[in-house]
Enzyme design. Structure first.
Site, PDB file in Angstrom:
ATOM      1  N   ASN A  85       0.861  -1.182   0.000  1.00 16.48           N
ATOM      2  CA  ASN A  85       0.000   0.000   0.000  1.00 16.48           C
ATOM      3  C   ASN A  85       0.898   1.234   0.000  1.00 16.48           C
ATOM      4  O   ASN A  85       1.492   1.565   1.016  1.00 16.48           O
ATOM      5  CB  ASN A  85      -0.894  -0.024   1.251  1.00 16.48           C
ATOM      6  CG  ASN A  85      -1.708   1.252   1.392  1.00 16.48           C
ATOM      7  OD1 ASN A  85      -1.807   2.047   0.457  1.00 16.48           O
ATOM      8  ND2 ASN A  85      -2.290   1.454   2.579  1.00 16.48           N
ATOM      9  N   TRP A  86       0.958   1.892  -1.148  1.00 10.80           N
ATOM     10  CA  TRP A  86       1.876   3.035  -1.283  1.00 10.80           C
ATOM     11  C   TRP A  86       1.306   4.337  -0.736  1.00 10.80           C
ATOM     12  O   TRP A  86       1.992   5.356  -0.744  1.00 10.80           O
ATOM     13  CB  TRP A  86       2.264   3.208  -2.753  1.00 10.80           C
ATOM     14  CG  TRP A  86       3.269   2.187  -3.223  1.00 10.80           C
ATOM     15  CD1 TRP A  86       3.878   1.228  -2.462  1.00 10.80           C
ATOM     16  CD2 TRP A  86       3.786   2.027  -4.555  1.00 10.80           C
ATOM     17  NE1 TRP A  86       4.741   0.488  -3.234  1.00 10.80           N
ATOM     18  CE2 TRP A  86       4.703   0.963  -4.524  1.00 10.80           C
ATOM     19  CE3 TRP A  86       3.554   2.696  -5.763  1.00 10.80           C
ATOM     20  CZ2 TRP A  86       5.401   0.540  -5.662  1.00 10.80           C
ATOM     21  CZ3 TRP A  86       4.241   2.268  -6.895  1.00 10.80           C
ATOM     22  CH2 TRP A  86       5.158   1.211  -6.846  1.00 10.80           C
ATOM     23  N   HIS A 116      -9.550   1.308   4.509  1.00 10.06           N
ATOM     24  CA  HIS A 116      -8.284   1.498   5.232  1.00 10.06           C
ATOM     25  C   HIS A 116      -8.528   2.433   6.412  1.00 10.06           C
ATOM     26  O   HIS A 116      -9.320   3.365   6.327  1.00 10.06           O
ATOM     27  CB  HIS A 116      -7.221   2.077   4.282  1.00 10.06           C
ATOM     28  CG  HIS A 116      -5.864   2.060   4.897  1.00 10.06           C
ATOM     29  ND1 HIS A 116      -5.430   3.055   5.753  1.00 10.06           N
ATOM     30  CD2 HIS A 116      -4.867   1.148   4.850  1.00 10.06           C
ATOM     31  CE1 HIS A 116      -4.208   2.742   6.179  1.00 10.06           C
ATOM     32  NE2 HIS A 116      -3.844   1.598   5.644  1.00 10.06           N
ATOM     33  N   GLU A 156      -6.925   4.826   7.546  1.00 12.81           N
ATOM     34  CA  GLU A 156      -6.723   6.265   7.271  1.00 12.81           C
ATOM     35  C   GLU A 156      -7.967   6.852   6.607  1.00 12.81           C
ATOM     36  O   GLU A 156      -8.314   8.011   6.841  1.00 12.81           O
ATOM     37  CB  GLU A 156      -5.455   6.454   6.413  1.00 12.81           C
ATOM     38  CG  GLU A 156      -4.200   6.252   7.264  1.00 12.81           C
ATOM     39  CD  GLU A 156      -2.987   5.720   6.523  1.00 12.81           C
ATOM     40  OE1 GLU A 156      -2.943   5.761   5.281  1.00 12.81           O
ATOM     41  OE2 GLU A 156      -2.063   5.237   7.210  1.00 12.81           O
ATOM     42  N   GLY A 187       2.810  -1.164   4.255  1.00 12.61           N
ATOM     43  CA  GLY A 187       2.856   0.261   3.907  1.00 12.61           C
ATOM     44  C   GLY A 187       4.290   0.702   3.664  1.00 12.61           C
ATOM     45  O   GLY A 187       4.858   0.478   2.586  1.00 12.61           O
ATOM     46  N   GLY A 188       4.897   1.307   4.668  1.00  9.18           N
ATOM     47  CA  GLY A 188       6.238   1.900   4.549  1.00  9.18           C
ATOM     48  C   GLY A 188       7.262   1.001   3.876  1.00  9.18           C
ATOM     49  O   GLY A 188       7.997   1.444   2.974  1.00  9.18           O
TER      50      GLY A 188
HETATM   51  P1  PGA Z   1       2.718   0.376   7.596  1.00  5.84           P
HETATM   52  O1  PGA Z   1       1.285   0.593   6.903  1.00  5.84           O
HETATM   53  O2  PGA Z   1       3.258  -0.943   7.053  1.00  5.84           O
HETATM   54  O3  PGA Z   1       3.545   1.563   7.151  1.00  5.84           O
HETATM   55  O4  PGA Z   1       2.503   0.321   9.067  1.00  5.84           O
HETATM   56  C1  PGA Z   1       0.395  -0.479   6.704  1.00  5.84           C
HETATM   57  C2  PGA Z   1      -0.888   0.033   6.091  1.00  5.84           C
HETATM   58  O5  PGA Z   1      -1.341   1.122   6.454  1.00  5.84           O
HETATM   59  O6  PGA Z   1      -1.493  -0.646   5.234  1.00  5.84           O
END
Ligand code: PGA
Length: 232
Positions: free
Chosen positions: A6-7, A84, A86, A211-212
């Site tokens: 997930n970018w 998600h 966010e 993510g990261g």
């Molecule tokens: P993260 O993000 O690996 O940077 O903790 C995961 C995500 O939000 O899907």
């Protein structure tokens, strides 16, 4: 095993092309990249299996800023993340809206990674199962155990914080989710090459939403290799 990157709001088309050129997906693992909307075409053209980070429930209409499932299909995109944390926390998405997005995407032929997860306060208050149940049941009641549905368990307190759920914590929630709906369950939240083996070895962990660590070819490849090793 499915490893999805997930970018978020990183990488425009040129960085996406550079990633696609440098990335060689290891054998024995399904890999999906979820770039920003403007980079979807570059990812598809670069040969990556590409999912969007969200999708609207209507096929078209007056919904400024939204993108529909048929539009994604036209571009060669194969699926979408929905719900998600966010989106839920920063953009007010609700369980009901997430379920509608999932349903429309599946009906249009896309794959769906539907995210669920409790906040730190909810975990501390002993409400993890309650929250997960509400989130998962709303998706399940809309689409059932659809063959293109995957759930991602992402504890909100572990996303982008460097704090990872222990493998036992992840396993416990994953087993709980599978008791509600029998679909693959990915773990997400600070997954890195250093903790991937441990998390992915759990019985009910069927992959990861990263993510990261998905932004760099090297770290993402290392996580994909862990998944390929564990499955074989
Ligand atoms: P993260 O993000 O690996 O940077 O903790 C995961 C995500 O939000 O899907």
């Amino acid at each position: 095993m499915l490893i999805a990157g997930n970018w978020k709001m990183f990488k425009g088309p040129s960085e996406t092309r550079a990633f696609a050129d440098a990335f060689d997906s290891p054998e024995g693992v399904d890999v999906v990249i979820c770039p920003a909307y403007v980079s979807l075409a570059a990812a598809v053209e670069g040969g990556l299996t590409t999912y969007a980070q969200n999708v609207h429930w209507a096929p078209e209409g007056a919904f400024t800023g939204e993108i529909s499932a048929p539009m994604l299909r036209e571009l060669g995109v194969q699926g979408a993340i929905v719900g998600h944390s966010e989106r839920r926390q920063l953009f007010g998405e609700t369980d009901e809206g997430v379920a509608r997005r999932a349903k429309a995407a599946l009906e249009a032929g896309l794959g769906v990674i539907a995210c669920v997860g409790e906040s730190e306060e909810e975990r501390e208050a002993g409400q993890t199962e309650l929250i997960i149940r509400l989130q998962v049941e709303s998706i399940r009641d809309a689409v059932g155990a659809h063959e293109r549905l995957v759930i991602a368990y992402e504890p909100v307190w572990a996303i982008g914080t460097g704090k990872t759920a222990t493998s036992d914590q992840a396993q416990e929630v994953h087993a709980f989710i599978k008791g509600l709906v029998d679909v693959p369950v990915l773990y997400g939240g600070s997954v890195k090459p250093e903790n991937a083996d441990e998390l992915l070895s759990q019985t009910d962990v069927d992959g990861a939403l990263v993510g990261g660590a998905s932004l760099e070819v090297e770290s993402f490849t290392a996580i994909c290799r862990s998944a390929a090793r564990i499955r074989s």
